[in-house]
Design a protein around this motif. Structure first.
Motif, PDB file in Angstrom:
ATOM      1  N   ARG A 113       0.842  -1.214   0.000  1.00 60.70           N
ATOM      2  CA  ARG A 113       0.000   0.000   0.000  1.00 60.70           C
ATOM      3  C   ARG A 113       0.870   1.256   0.000  1.00 60.70           C
ATOM      4  O   ARG A 113       0.605   2.212  -0.725  1.00 60.70           O
ATOM      5  CB  ARG A 113      -0.918   0.005   1.225  1.00 60.70           C
ATOM      6  CG  ARG A 113      -2.186  -0.814   1.043  1.00 60.70           C
ATOM      7  CD  ARG A 113      -3.275  -0.357   2.031  1.00 60.70           C
ATOM      8  NE  ARG A 113      -2.803  -0.319   3.395  1.00 60.70           N
ATOM      9  CZ  ARG A 113      -2.877  -1.339   4.259  1.00 60.70           C
ATOM     10  NH1 ARG A 113      -3.391  -2.492   3.873  1.00 60.70           N
ATOM     11  NH2 ARG A 113      -2.438  -1.210   5.486  1.00 60.70           N
ATOM     12  N   GLN A 114       1.933   1.226   0.837  1.00 61.17           N
ATOM     13  CA  GLN A 114       2.835   2.396   0.891  1.00 61.17           C
ATOM     14  C   GLN A 114       3.456   2.649  -0.480  1.00 61.17           C
ATOM     15  O   GLN A 114       3.549   3.778  -0.936  1.00 61.17           O
ATOM     16  CB  GLN A 114       3.948   2.148   1.928  1.00 61.17           C
ATOM     17  CG  GLN A 114       3.460   2.240   3.362  1.00 61.17           C
ATOM     18  CD  GLN A 114       4.567   1.907   4.348  1.00 61.17           C
ATOM     19  OE1 GLN A 114       5.483   1.156   4.035  1.00 61.17           O
ATOM     20  NE2 GLN A 114       4.473   2.451   5.544  1.00 61.17           N
ATOM     21  N   HIS A 115       3.893   1.562  -1.110  1.00 54.38           N
ATOM     22  CA  HIS A 115       4.506   1.671  -2.427  1.00 54.38           C
ATOM     23  C   HIS A 115       3.510   2.284  -3.415  1.00 54.38           C
ATOM     24  O   HIS A 115       3.866   3.141  -4.238  1.00 54.38           O
ATOM     25  CB  HIS A 115       4.909   0.252  -2.867  1.00 54.38           C
ATOM     26  CG  HIS A 115       5.795   0.230  -4.062  1.00 54.38           C
ATOM     27  ND1 HIS A 115       7.064   0.767  -4.061  1.00 54.38           N
ATOM     28  CD2 HIS A 115       5.590  -0.274  -5.313  1.00 54.38           C
ATOM     29  CE1 HIS A 115       7.610   0.589  -5.254  1.00 54.38           C
ATOM     30  NE2 HIS A 115       6.732  -0.035  -6.041  1.00 54.38           N
ATOM     31  N   HIS A 116       2.287   1.864  -3.289  1.00 54.34           N
ATOM     32  CA  HIS A 116       1.239   2.347  -4.195  1.00 54.34           C
ATOM     33  C   HIS A 116       0.970   3.844  -3.963  1.00 54.34           C
ATOM     34  O   HIS A 116       0.817   4.611  -4.916  1.00 54.34           O
ATOM     35  CB  HIS A 116      -0.032   1.520  -3.960  1.00 54.34           C
ATOM     36  CG  HIS A 116      -1.002   1.614  -5.087  1.00 54.34           C
ATOM     37  ND1 HIS A 116      -0.770   1.034  -6.315  1.00 54.34           N
ATOM     38  CD2 HIS A 116      -2.210   2.221  -5.179  1.00 54.34           C
ATOM     39  CE1 HIS A 116      -1.789   1.290  -7.113  1.00 54.34           C
ATOM     40  NE2 HIS A 116      -2.683   2.001  -6.449  1.00 54.34           N
ATOM     41  N   VAL A 117       0.934   4.250  -2.701  1.00 55.15           N
ATOM     42  CA  VAL A 117       0.690   5.675  -2.399  1.00 55.15           C
ATOM     43  C   VAL A 117       1.864   6.533  -2.893  1.00 55.15           C
ATOM     44  O   VAL A 117       1.663   7.602  -3.467  1.00 55.15           O
ATOM     45  CB  VAL A 117       0.466   5.884  -0.874  1.00 55.15           C
ATOM     46  CG1 VAL A 117       0.323   7.367  -0.554  1.00 55.15           C
ATOM     47  CG2 VAL A 117      -0.775   5.137  -0.424  1.00 55.15           C
ATOM     48  N   ARG A 118       3.085   6.012  -2.719  1.00 59.09           N
ATOM     49  CA  ARG A 118       4.249   6.751  -3.233  1.00 59.09           C
ATOM     50  C   ARG A 118       4.143   6.900  -4.752  1.00 59.09           C
ATOM     51  O   ARG A 118       4.448   7.951  -5.308  1.00 59.09           O
ATOM     52  CB  ARG A 118       5.548   6.013  -2.883  1.00 59.09           C
ATOM     53  CG  ARG A 118       5.921   6.149  -1.434  1.00 59.09           C
ATOM     54  CD  ARG A 118       7.289   5.562  -1.133  1.00 59.09           C
ATOM     55  NE  ARG A 118       7.425   5.419   0.299  1.00 59.09           N
ATOM     56  CZ  ARG A 118       7.416   4.269   0.966  1.00 59.09           C
ATOM     57  NH1 ARG A 118       7.323   3.133   0.324  1.00 59.09           N
ATOM     58  NH2 ARG A 118       7.517   4.257   2.275  1.00 59.09           N
ATOM     59  N   GLY A 119       3.738   5.834  -5.390  1.00 54.67           N
ATOM     60  CA  GLY A 119       3.578   5.886  -6.836  1.00 54.67           C
ATOM     61  C   GLY A 119       2.534   6.919  -7.231  1.00 54.67           C
ATOM     62  O   GLY A 119       2.718   7.664  -8.205  1.00 54.67           O
ATOM     63  N   ALA A 120       1.457   6.975  -6.452  1.00 54.69           N
ATOM     64  CA  ALA A 120       0.396   7.943  -6.755  1.00 54.69           C
ATOM     65  C   ALA A 120       0.905   9.375  -6.578  1.00 54.69           C
ATOM     66  O   ALA A 120       0.584  10.265  -7.372  1.00 54.69           O
ATOM     67  CB  ALA A 120      -0.799   7.687  -5.839  1.00 54.69           C
ATOM     68  N   LEU A 121       1.727   9.586  -5.563  1.00 53.40           N
ATOM     69  CA  LEU A 121       2.292  10.935  -5.337  1.00 53.40           C
ATOM     70  C   LEU A 121       3.147  11.356  -6.530  1.00 53.40           C
ATOM     71  O   LEU A 121       3.226  12.526  -6.883  1.00 53.40           O
ATOM     72  CB  LEU A 121       3.129  10.959  -4.055  1.00 53.40           C
ATOM     73  CG  LEU A 121       2.360  10.933  -2.731  1.00 53.40           C
ATOM     74  CD1 LEU A 121       3.316  10.777  -1.551  1.00 53.40           C
ATOM     75  CD2 LEU A 121       1.520  12.199  -2.552  1.00 53.40           C
ATOM     76  N   LEU A 122       3.766  10.363  -7.161  1.00 59.92           N
ATOM     77  CA  LEU A 122       4.610  10.687  -8.314  1.00 59.92           C
ATOM     78  C   LEU A 122       3.784  11.012  -9.553  1.00 59.92           C
ATOM     79  O   LEU A 122       4.300  11.582 -10.505  1.00 59.92           O
ATOM     80  CB  LEU A 122       5.539   9.515  -8.620  1.00 59.92           C
ATOM     81  CG  LEU A 122       6.644   9.326  -7.606  1.00 59.92           C
ATOM     82  CD1 LEU A 122       7.381   8.046  -7.871  1.00 59.92           C
ATOM     83  CD2 LEU A 122       7.596  10.501  -7.638  1.00 59.92           C
ATOM     84  N   GLU A 123       2.535  10.622  -9.536  1.00 55.21           N
ATOM     85  CA  GLU A 123       1.655  10.976 -10.644  1.00 55.21           C
ATOM     86  C   GLU A 123       1.314  12.463 -10.625  1.00 55.21           C
ATOM     87  O   GLU A 123       0.881  13.016 -11.621  1.00 55.21           O
ATOM     88  CB  GLU A 123       0.359  10.173 -10.550  1.00 55.21           C
ATOM     89  CG  GLU A 123       0.519   8.698 -10.817  1.00 55.21           C
ATOM     90  CD  GLU A 123       0.576   8.411 -12.305  1.00 55.21           C
ATOM     91  OE1 GLU A 123      -0.438   8.589 -12.991  1.00 55.21           O
ATOM     92  OE2 GLU A 123       1.663   8.022 -12.785  1.00 55.21           O
ATOM     93  N   LEU A 124       1.488  13.064  -9.467  1.00 56.27           N
ATOM     94  CA  LEU A 124       1.200  14.495  -9.342  1.00 56.27           C
ATOM     95  C   LEU A 124       2.333  15.301  -9.961  1.00 56.27           C
ATOM     96  O   LEU A 124       3.420  14.769 -10.206  1.00 56.27           O
ATOM     97  CB  LEU A 124       1.059  14.866  -7.861  1.00 56.27           C
ATOM     98  CG  LEU A 124       0.042  14.075  -7.029  1.00 56.27           C
ATOM     99  CD1 LEU A 124       0.145  14.498  -5.568  1.00 56.27           C
ATOM    100  CD2 LEU A 124      -1.369  14.288  -7.555  1.00 56.27           C
ATOM    101  N   GLN A 130       4.936  17.939  -3.604  1.00 56.04           N
ATOM    102  CA  GLN A 130       5.600  18.507  -2.435  1.00 56.04           C
ATOM    103  C   GLN A 130       4.596  19.122  -1.462  1.00 56.04           C
ATOM    104  O   GLN A 130       4.761  19.020  -0.243  1.00 56.04           O
ATOM    105  CB  GLN A 130       6.649  19.546  -2.854  1.00 56.04           C
ATOM    106  CG  GLN A 130       7.577  19.860  -1.679  1.00 56.04           C
ATOM    107  CD  GLN A 130       8.783  20.673  -2.054  1.00 56.04           C
ATOM    108  OE1 GLN A 130       8.841  21.243  -3.147  1.00 56.04           O
ATOM    109  NE2 GLN A 130       9.736  20.757  -1.151  1.00 56.04           N
ATOM    110  N   VAL A 131       3.547  19.745  -2.019  1.00 54.36           N
ATOM    111  CA  VAL A 131       2.520  20.311  -1.132  1.00 54.36           C
ATOM    112  C   VAL A 131       1.897  19.200  -0.279  1.00 54.36           C
ATOM    113  O   VAL A 131       1.764  19.340   0.948  1.00 54.36           O
ATOM    114  CB  VAL A 131       1.419  21.038  -1.957  1.00 54.36           C
ATOM    115  CG1 VAL A 131       0.207  21.367  -1.089  1.00 54.36           C
ATOM    116  CG2 VAL A 131       1.971  22.313  -2.577  1.00 54.36           C
TER     117      VAL A 131
END
Lengths: 176, 316
Positions: A113-124, A130-131
């Motif tokens: 799940r953490q990996h997935h959330v990090r990946g989602a943050l990179l989609e931004l 950063q915000v």
């Protein structure tokens, strides 16, 4: 101990004592930030080392922050993190849907799940990412984030709104 | 944090899962701090030297030497010259380092009180070990001369201590012992992880400090013998300097208290603790102090080469 407001002025003169104090003050926070977003201790150490190395190089060239040192350091660390992920294939980051953990070991499931959330943050976008990281992981106020990103507070709110909507779409809409 | 925007609780929960960060490895943190500080010292020195070089590069070499000499003399006389002051933080790889060594020696020479001389000599010992630490952390192999000079200053301090009365001698040797223990501890803690080439010279320095400490322990246990040995040695030194050694005379060294050579050869040199018996006569051409006069020949390998800049974490 050098008073905090004088630290940056002393560091600009390449005073080693001031630089040491700055390192002691900010490196734990930067490490925590990096390890949250990178999920790997070694790469997080690299991130901290590279952030301070770039800071020192900037000071040597007479550049670097004139004020808001913390904002500058986090901005530099975030750039490192974004660069790091750019060298990874997007598939390796966003290869799974948010997992259903009913039949999985909880720890392994959390990691995924953490990996997935990090990946989602990179989609931004870089600024949106950063915000979100500074606001929801580090607990910064909008004013501090505005200084870090060198933008007005209104722009930060707007970035945050768009970022949350985008994250919701990536992470939650699949569940519905 | 003020949540001025409503966030879906499920999204908030997912973001919260990123918050627990694994604790930082303290050893990795210490190593990283050391590397950054070495970088900072190097940057600071570079800026200072660039400033000086900008001034001196505009002059012809002769004029520069003249100015340097005048500044050194003025600095040594009045203790306020910017050049001498600037040299005080220099490392063996930097241009003003010889001025730093000269100024340290002159301070010892000018001191009239033996206790003060001992203190200044031990300051030199501390400076050399600190320089070795900074170079190692920067990934640069410390020159063998630093370690040899350290050993020489320890011996001078011990020799001076034995010229004092009984009470003062014990106090001085005790002081030297404490300082050497600190130096030995620092050298033991010093990790050469970023500079594997540094390990031989660091190990030799650790061995040398250990040997000197062992000798001091025996001197403290038997001060009278150590004083006699020192007197014998002083007389032998006078004899050696005044009378050329007959080439066909058999020479029998009376002591086995040698310290390891610090030239990376793994051999032993003829350098004997001043309190530990009769010194082995040396060929005058192989005086271990030659390097201090700009002559790195003789028995010392002048290994002053640097192995490049220290490693940095991350990408350039």
């Amino acid at each position: 101990m050098i008073p905090k407001p004088d630290l940056l002025a002393q560091a600009q003169k390449l005073d080693t004592r001031a630089l040491g104090e700055i390192y002691d003050l900010y490196s734990p926070r930067l490490y925590r930030y990096a390890v949250r977003l990178l999920g790997d201790a070694c790469t997080a150490e690299d991130c901290v080392a590279e952030t301070f190395s770039r800071f020192l190089q900037a000071l040597q060239k007479g550049r670097g922050p004139r004020d808001y040192l913390q904002a500058y350091l986090f901005r530099t660390a975030h750039n490192f993190i974004v660069d790091h992920y750019r060298h990874e294939s997007p598939e390796s980051i966003l290869d799974d849907d948010t997992p259903d953990c009913q039949n999985t070991e909880e720890n392994a499931c959390l990691n995924i799940r953490q990996h997935h959330v990090r990946g989602a943050l990179l989609e931004l976008t870089v600024d949106q990412g950063q915000v979100i990281a500074l606001k929801f992981l580090e607990g910064w106020e909008n004013e501090e984030i505005a200084r870090a990103l060198n933008k007005p507070v209104g722009a930060i709110k707007s970035l945050q709104h768009r970022a949350l909507a985008h994250l919701q779409k990536i992470l939650l809409d699949d569940e519905v | 944090m003020t949540n001025d925007e409503k966030i879906d609780p499920r999204l908030a929960a997912l973001l919260d899962e990123l918050k627990p960060a694994s604790a930082r490895d303290p050893q990795a943190a210490t190593r990283a701090r050391g590397r950054f500080l070495a970088q900072a010292v190097s940057a600071s020195e570079e800026r200072r030297h660039n400033w000086w070089m900008t001034i001196f590069q505009q002059k012809e070499k002769f004029a520069m030497n003249l100015i340097m000499s005048v500044l050194v003399v003025l600095g040594l006389l009045f203790g306020g010259s910017a050049t001498v002051s600037a040299a005080q933080d220099d490392l063996p790889t930097q241009p003003l380092y010889q001025i730093k060594l000269m100024s340290e020696d002159v301070r010892v020479w000018l001191a009239s009180d033996p206790n003060m001389k001992i203190e200044l000599l031990m300051d030199q010992v501390q400076n050399r070990t600190e320089e070795m630490a900074v170079l190692t952390l920067a990934g640069i192999t410390p020159p063998a001369e630093s370690s040899i000079r350290t050993q020489d200053r320890i011996q001078q301090a011990l020799q001076l201590a034995t010229t004092l009365d009984d009470v003062s001698m014990s106090a001085a040797i005790e002081q030297i012992r404490k300082q050497l223990q600190t130096q030995e501890q620092s050298m033991t803690q010093l990790q050469s992880g970023s500079c594997t080439e540094c390990e031989p010279i660091l190990q030799q320095t650790r061995d040398m400090l250990h040997t000197q400490l062992g000798q001091i322990e025996s001197n403290l246990a038997d001060p009278e013998t150590s004083r006699e040995q020192n007197q014998n040695q002083s007389q032998n030194q006078i004899r050696t300097t005044q009378t050329p050694l007959a080439t066909d005379s058999p020479v029998t060294p009376q002591t086995s208290s040698y310290t390891p050579a610090l030239d990376g050869t793994g051999q032993q040199n003829g350098n004997i603790n001043p309190l530990a018996g009769t010194p082995m006569p040396q060929d005058p051409g192989t005086n271990q102090n030659n390097y201090e006069n700009g002559n790195s020949g003789g028995s010392v390998n002048g290994n002053g080469s640097a192995s490049g800049a220290g490693g940095q974490g991350g990408k350039p």
